[in-house]
Design a protein around this motif. Structure first.
Motif, PDB file in Angstrom:
ATOM      1  N   ASP A 389      32.472  35.885  46.094  1.00  0.00           N
ATOM      2  CA  ASP A 389      33.184  37.254  46.758  1.00  0.00           C
ATOM      3  C   ASP A 389      34.408  36.602  47.198  1.00  0.00           C
ATOM      4  O   ASP A 389      34.488  36.430  48.474  1.00  0.00           O
ATOM      5  N   TYR A 390      35.145  36.924  46.138  1.00  0.00           N
ATOM      6  CA  TYR A 390      36.506  36.084  46.512  1.00  0.00           C
ATOM      7  C   TYR A 390      37.310  37.321  47.351  1.00  0.00           C
ATOM      8  O   TYR A 390      37.639  38.600  46.779  1.00  0.00           O
ATOM      9  N   ASP A 391      37.681  37.461  48.584  1.00  0.00           N
ATOM     10  CA  ASP A 391      38.794  37.568  49.490  1.00  0.00           C
ATOM     11  C   ASP A 391      40.007  36.989  48.771  1.00  0.00           C
ATOM     12  O   ASP A 391      39.887  35.654  49.971  1.00  0.00           O
ATOM     13  N   GLY A 392      41.345  37.369  48.492  1.00  0.00           N
ATOM     14  CA  GLY A 392      42.368  37.291  48.628  1.00  0.00           C
ATOM     15  C   GLY A 392      43.462  37.215  48.737  1.00  0.00           C
ATOM     16  O   GLY A 392      43.560  38.064  49.877  1.00  0.00           O
ATOM     17  N   PHE A 393      44.609  36.773  48.754  1.00  0.00           N
ATOM     18  CA  PHE A 393      46.232  36.936  49.266  1.00  0.00           C
ATOM     19  C   PHE A 393      46.398  38.390  49.254  1.00  0.00           C
ATOM     20  O   PHE A 393      46.927  38.882  49.965  1.00  0.00           O
ATOM     21  N   SER A 394      46.146  39.012  48.315  1.00  0.00           N
ATOM     22  CA  SER A 394      46.352  40.335  47.903  1.00  0.00           C
ATOM     23  C   SER A 394      45.205  41.292  49.092  1.00  0.00           C
ATOM     24  O   SER A 394      45.107  43.338  49.193  1.00  0.00           O
ATOM     25  N   GLY A 395      44.142  40.936  49.348  1.00  0.00           N
ATOM     26  CA  GLY A 395      42.979  41.228  50.393  1.00  0.00           C
ATOM     27  C   GLY A 395      41.852  41.117  49.971  1.00  0.00           C
ATOM     28  O   GLY A 395      41.241  40.166  48.836  1.00  0.00           O
ATOM     29  N   PRO A 396      40.462  42.141  50.019  1.00  0.00           N
ATOM     30  CA  PRO A 396      39.047  41.677  49.814  1.00  0.00           C
ATOM     31  C   PRO A 396      38.700  42.114  48.420  1.00  0.00           C
ATOM     32  O   PRO A 396      38.209  42.211  47.550  1.00  0.00           O
ATOM     33  N   ILE A 397      39.670  43.382  47.685  1.00  0.00           N
ATOM     34  CA  ILE A 397      39.603  43.756  46.562  1.00  0.00           C
ATOM     35  C   ILE A 397      38.851  44.823  46.444  1.00  0.00           C
ATOM     36  O   ILE A 397      38.457  45.821  45.994  1.00  0.00           O
ATOM     37  N   THR A 398      37.354  43.970  46.276  1.00  0.00           N
ATOM     38  CA  THR A 398      36.141  44.940  45.241  1.00  0.00           C
ATOM     39  C   THR A 398      36.474  46.219  44.454  1.00  0.00           C
ATOM     40  O   THR A 398      36.278  46.977  44.797  1.00  0.00           O
ATOM     41  N   PHE A 399      36.188  45.513  43.252  1.00  0.00           N
ATOM     42  CA  PHE A 399      36.268  46.289  42.278  1.00  0.00           C
ATOM     43  C   PHE A 399      35.490  47.232  42.444  1.00  0.00           C
ATOM     44  O   PHE A 399      33.834  46.531  42.400  1.00  0.00           O
ATOM     45  N   ASP A 400      35.802  48.239  41.488  1.00  0.00           N
ATOM     46  CA  ASP A 400      34.514  49.531  41.282  1.00  0.00           C
ATOM     47  C   ASP A 400      34.609  49.287  39.668  1.00  0.00           C
ATOM     48  O   ASP A 400      34.392  48.561  39.040  1.00  0.00           O
ATOM     49  N   GLU A 401      33.616  50.482  39.662  1.00  0.00           N
ATOM     50  CA  GLU A 401      33.189  50.242  37.615  1.00  0.00           C
ATOM     51  C   GLU A 401      34.547  50.696  36.923  1.00  0.00           C
ATOM     52  O   GLU A 401      34.283  50.511  35.897  1.00  0.00           O
ATOM     53  N   HIS A 402      35.476  50.800  37.248  1.00  0.00           N
ATOM     54  CA  HIS A 402      36.395  51.014  36.611  1.00  0.00           C
ATOM     55  C   HIS A 402      37.589  50.120  36.369  1.00  0.00           C
ATOM     56  O   HIS A 402      39.000  50.395  35.443  1.00  0.00           O
ATOM     57  N   GLY A 403      36.989  48.587  37.329  1.00  0.00           N
ATOM     58  CA  GLY A 403      38.395  47.938  37.368  1.00  0.00           C
ATOM     59  C   GLY A 403      39.600  48.128  38.121  1.00  0.00           C
ATOM     60  O   GLY A 403      40.270  47.440  38.702  1.00  0.00           O
ATOM     61  N   ASP A 404      39.288  49.072  38.949  1.00  0.00           N
ATOM     62  CA  ASP A 404      40.326  49.583  40.504  1.00  0.00           C
ATOM     63  C   ASP A 404      40.009  48.412  41.656  1.00  0.00           C
ATOM     64  O   ASP A 404      38.874  48.768  41.740  1.00  0.00           O
ATOM     65  N   PRO A 405      41.029  47.954  42.598  1.00  0.00           N
ATOM     66  CA  PRO A 405      39.992  47.648  43.394  1.00  0.00           C
ATOM     67  C   PRO A 405      40.272  48.684  44.585  1.00  0.00           C
ATOM     68  O   PRO A 405      40.563  49.664  44.252  1.00  0.00           O
ATOM     69  N   THR A 406      38.859  48.242  45.195  1.00  0.00           N
ATOM     70  CA  THR A 406      38.491  49.277  46.355  1.00  0.00           C
ATOM     71  C   THR A 406      39.105  49.284  47.754  1.00  0.00           C
ATOM     72  O   THR A 406      39.099  50.199  48.508  1.00  0.00           O
ATOM     73  N   GLU A 407      39.237  48.040  48.187  1.00  0.00           N
ATOM     74  CA  GLU A 407      40.261  47.686  49.475  1.00  0.00           C
ATOM     75  C   GLU A 407      41.511  47.502  48.885  1.00  0.00           C
ATOM     76  O   GLU A 407      41.579  46.446  48.885  1.00  0.00           O
ATOM     77  N   ALA A 408      42.127  47.656  49.220  1.00  0.00           N
ATOM     78  CA  ALA A 408      44.075  47.492  49.890  1.00  0.00           C
ATOM     79  C   ALA A 408      44.992  47.920  50.835  1.00  0.00           C
ATOM     80  O   ALA A 408      44.214  48.897  51.718  1.00  0.00           O
TER      81      ALA A 408
END
Length: 426
Positions: A389-408
């Protein structure tokens, strides 16, 4: 830190962002998607050679975003290769997206398709991506943007091949609306670019600002390619606003100085990611024109660590380029490449559809993954049979089923006397 919880169906937030606080946006519930509950590595891993290309702005109205984005891509590829875990990015096929006016994207996307890339990183402009995305989907390659924010991509018919590390304009619009209201402004005028980016961001901003009790006293738009804005600016100033929001790209070089020359105070101007530039180091900005006090927002991720900025510059200048002074979307670009490599490793494949099937999982959007913050750390988890579960420099990211980050995270910036913007929310 102001934390906003929202879902795709949620109404406009009534809460006002606390000035000077980091605006961490949590969008919707993750779940579903194509990621499996386990990404246990196959018993026999093959050496993977991941072919990616870029379709980022080297020319056009967003060309200022090209260097930090390309630096992020290049540094990520370097880190992946240095990790030596069985996957490499041997060469990056660099390409120009241009803008909707010069249409450089049309040549670039066909080149990337013919080269057989697994993924194209870009574009920066939502309007540009819309013009080539269907071609990329038809060719079966992933389009992964570090900067697209248009709401339209959420439900695009993309066959699971469109992803982005930048949050949608729903998030930036909410932060901007709350910021302007919290700063005490009540009567606001807006000038926006009449495209998917401008209209979407304008709508969310206005809904949020008016929901917080503010009033829109004037609204003006212009079309891509316009070079004169006298009528729009006259209408804005005639409404006697106590703040003006400018949702533009490079047109800021004409619009900003014109407003300041008319006597409008810089401290009451608000910018967005499309025009939040460091004017003090920009030769195109007129000498003696001060933006001191103006503010702006951008989906900037957590504040870029100084050591990461240093590494970006070491890579970028090592390629013969001038040192970076702006790091907009460098975080998101770096993370896009890392996520693609991790998904490829988890799928044990460089086939675009196989990679796409693992992107939600390696971002933490599905499965019960173990948190990790670097490519090497995450790769070791995958190769050991676990779920990363990668948390990167842009944040936790956490994609939803649409390919959108849900944490930003959307950053808030302010200009100083040197005409350079500095982050004020962290």
């Amino acid at each position: 830190m102001s934390v906003f919880h929202r879902s795709r169906k949620a109404g406009v937030l009534g809460a006002i962002a606390i000035a000077g606080a980091s605006a961490l946006i949590l969008a919707g519930c993750s779940g579903g998607g194509s990621g499996s509950e386990s990404s246990a590595a196959p018993s026999e891993n093959v050496d993977l050679s991941l072919k990616i290309g870029t379709i980022l702005p080297q020319t056009g109205t967003l060309a200022f975003l090209g260097p930090p984005e390309e630096a992020g891509v290049g540094l990520a590829a370097q880190d992946i290769n240095d990790a030596a875990v069985g996957i490499t990015i041997p060469d990056i096929i660099w390409g120009d997206s241009g803008d909707t006016d010069n249409k450089a994207y049309a040549t670039t996307i066909q080149k990337l398709i013919s080269e057989g890339v697994s993924a194209a990183i870009g574009a920066a402009s939502s309007g540009v991506t819309k013009l080539f995305l269907d071609d990329a989907v038809a060719a079966g390659i992933i389009t992964f943007s570090p900067a697209n924010t248009s709401l339209d991509f959420t439900n695009w018919d993309d066959n699971n091949l469109y992803w982005r590390t930048a949050p949608s304009d729903t998030l930036q619009g909410e932060v901007l609306g709350n910021l302007v209201a919290e700063d005490g402004h009540e009567n606001v005028a807006v000038l926006y670019q009449n495209d998917s980016y401008g209209t979407g961001l304008n709508k969310v901003f206005q809904d949020t600002f008016t929901g917080a009790g503010g009033k829109i006293v004037a609204e003006q738009s212009y079309n891509t390619g316009d070079t004169t804005f006298d009528a729009q600016l006259s209408a804005l100033l005639a409404s006697n606003p106590d703040a003006i929001v400018l949702i533009t790209f490079d047109q800021i070089y004409t619009i900003g100085p014109a407003l300041l020359a008319a006597g409008y105070p810089a401290k009451n101007l608000y910018l967005v990611d499309g025009n939040l530039k460091n004017f003090g180091s920009d030769a195109k900005w007129p000498a003696g024109v001060s933006m001191e006090g103006a503010k702006g927002t951008t989906p900037a991720g957590p504040s870029t660590p100084k050591d990461f900025q240093s590494r970006l510059n070491t890579y970028w200048t090592g390629e013969g380029n001038t040192a970076l002074t702006d790091f907009s979307y460098s975080n998101e670009s770096y993370d896009a490449v890392v996520l693609l490599a991790l998904a490829s490793l988890a799928a044990n494949s460089t086939d675009p559809a196989d990679i796409a099937s693992k992107l939600q999982e390696v971002s933490g959007g599905s499965g019960d993954g173990k948190k990790c913050t670097s490519f090497k750390e995450c790769a070791d988890i995958i190769l050991g049979g676990g779920v990363a579960d990668y948390d990167g420099f842009s944040g936790p990211i956490t994609f939803d089923e649409h390919g959108d980050p849900t944490e930003a995270t959307v950053g808030i910036f302010q200009y100083g006397a040197d005409n350079l913007n500095k982050r004020i929310d962290q």
